[in-house]
Design a protein around this motif. Sequence first.
Motif, short mmCIF file in Angstrom:
data_model
loop_
_atom_site.label_atom_id
_atom_site.label_comp_id
_atom_site.label_asym_id
_atom_site.label_seq_id
_atom_site.Cartn_x
_atom_site.Cartn_y
_atom_site.Cartn_z
N ASP A 1 0.85 -1.19 0.00
CA ASP A 1 0.00 0.00 0.00
C ASP A 1 0.89 1.24 0.00
OD1 ASP A 1 -1.72 2.20 0.90
OD2 ASP A 1 -3.18 0.63 1.39
N GLY A 2 0.63 2.15 -0.92
CA GLY A 2 1.46 3.35 -1.03
C GLY A 2 1.44 4.23 0.20
N ALA A 3 0.39 4.10 1.01
CA ALA A 3 0.30 4.92 2.23
C ALA A 3 1.47 4.65 3.17
CB ALA A 3 -1.02 4.66 2.94
N HIS A 4 2.00 3.44 3.12
CA HIS A 4 3.12 3.10 4.01
C HIS A 4 4.30 4.04 3.78
CE1 HIS A 4 5.40 -0.33 6.22
NE2 HIS A 4 6.09 0.78 6.31
N VAL A 5 4.76 4.12 2.54
CA VAL A 5 5.94 4.94 2.27
C VAL A 5 5.61 6.42 2.33
CG1 VAL A 5 5.72 4.94 -0.26
CG2 VAL A 5 7.97 5.18 0.80
N ILE A 6 4.41 6.81 1.91
CA ILE A 6 4.04 8.23 2.00
C ILE A 6 4.07 8.71 3.44
CG2 ILE A 6 2.09 9.83 1.75
CD1 ILE A 6 1.34 8.30 -0.81
N GLU A 7 3.48 7.92 4.35
CA GLU A 7 3.45 8.33 5.75
C GLU A 7 4.84 8.24 6.40
OE1 GLU A 7 0.26 6.23 7.73
OE2 GLU A 7 -1.06 6.59 6.01
N ALA A 8 5.64 7.27 5.98
CA ALA A 8 7.01 7.18 6.50
C ALA A 8 7.81 8.43 6.13
CB ALA A 8 7.70 5.93 5.97
N VAL A 9 7.68 8.84 4.89
CA VAL A 9 8.38 10.05 4.43
C VAL A 9 7.89 11.27 5.21
CG1 VAL A 9 8.63 11.63 2.46
CG2 VAL A 9 8.90 9.16 2.14
N GLN A 10 6.61 11.37 5.41
CA GLN A 10 6.06 12.50 6.16
C GLN A 10 6.51 12.49 7.61
OE1 GLN A 10 1.94 11.75 5.22
NE2 GLN A 10 1.91 13.28 3.56
N LEU A 11 6.56 11.31 8.23
CA LEU A 11 7.04 11.21 9.60
C LEU A 11 8.50 11.66 9.71
CD1 LEU A 11 5.49 7.78 10.69
CD2 LEU A 11 4.98 10.01 11.69
N ALA A 12 9.26 11.43 8.64
CA ALA A 12 10.66 11.84 8.61
C ALA A 12 10.84 13.33 8.35
CB ALA A 12 11.42 11.04 7.55
N GLY A 13 9.72 14.02 8.07
CA GLY A 13 9.79 15.45 7.77
C GLY A 13 10.00 15.74 6.31
N GLY A 14 9.80 14.75 5.47
CA GLY A 14 10.03 14.93 4.05
C GLY A 14 8.74 15.14 3.25
N ASP A 15 8.91 15.37 1.96
CA ASP A 15 7.81 15.60 1.03
C ASP A 15 7.71 14.42 0.08
OD1 ASP A 15 6.03 16.43 -0.90
OD2 ASP A 15 7.14 18.24 -1.45
N PRO A 16 6.59 13.67 0.08
CA PRO A 16 6.47 12.53 -0.83
C PRO A 16 6.67 12.89 -2.30
CG PRO A 16 4.75 12.46 0.84
CD PRO A 16 5.44 13.79 0.99
N ALA A 17 6.43 14.15 -2.66
CA ALA A 17 6.63 14.58 -4.05
C ALA A 17 8.11 14.63 -4.41
CB ALA A 17 5.99 15.94 -4.28
N ARG A 18 8.98 14.61 -3.40
CA ARG A 18 10.44 14.61 -3.64
C ARG A 18 11.08 13.43 -2.92
NH1 ARG A 18 13.92 19.57 -2.98
NH2 ARG A 18 15.01 18.43 -4.62
N ALA A 19 10.47 12.25 -3.13
CA ALA A 19 10.95 11.05 -2.44
C ALA A 19 11.32 9.96 -3.45
CB ALA A 19 9.88 10.52 -1.49
N VAL A 20 12.19 9.06 -3.01
CA VAL A 20 12.61 7.89 -3.79
C VAL A 20 12.52 6.68 -2.87
CG1 VAL A 20 14.52 6.77 -5.02
CG2 VAL A 20 14.16 9.25 -5.26
N MET A 21 12.00 5.58 -3.39
CA MET A 21 11.95 4.32 -2.64
C MET A 21 13.11 3.44 -3.09
SD MET A 21 10.02 2.47 -0.48
CE MET A 21 10.49 0.85 0.18
#
Length: 227
Positions: A151-171
């Motif tokens: 589920d994409g929510a996993h990585v989106i929320e992980a990035v947000q918890l880290a203080g990052g922006d999912p629009a500028r993220a890489v898995m």
Amino acid sequence: MNDLTGVTIAFDLDGTLVDSAPDLIGTLNRMLAIEGFAPVPLSSARHLVGHGARALLRHGFAEAGATWDEAARPELFDHFIADYVAHIDHLTRPFEGVVETLDALSARGAILCVATNKRTDLSETLIGKLDLARHFAVVAGPDRVSARKPDGAHVIEAVQLAGGDPARAVMVGDASTDTGTARNAGIPCVVCSFGYGDVPPEQLGGDVTIDRFADLPAAVDALLLRR
């Protein structure tokens, strides 16, 4: 090298950052022995790792010709966790180049986090014992977010918890759960060919495949240029 300030890199744990199969399969085999079954060889069971403890037990027992029925034997799962914690870093090590690469990415300003289907407490224990905790702004198992990979929510929320922006993220991952997560989240994915992927790396649908962890910075740069 390009500045990575504002870029978040989310890593899978087992099979991507660390080679944890020997300890996980070791615990699985001790559980099988308790039930009177023969062990499964590490060489043929590595693909079982990376989907969580219950999946490892379920599929591991199946490969041994047995059935794991948690409802009938709930204590077996607790035994698995206790045994694994006792052996969590006996043979597990970061893959070659991991520490140096994480240092290099951090030095360029990247935010680093972990998005794993391994329980958060187990993940944090392992990362701490391997002296990797300093690298990550957050470690997010499925119990720390609203959904588990793919589920994409996993990585989106992980990035947000880290203080990052999912629009500028890489898995970064090694299996279909990772590429599926990235695809569902709308972010690019780097595939590590040396992990525990359940299908050939070139068939996982990632954006870039690397054969050495040291190749990750160049892969991230290439993905950011495409975007």
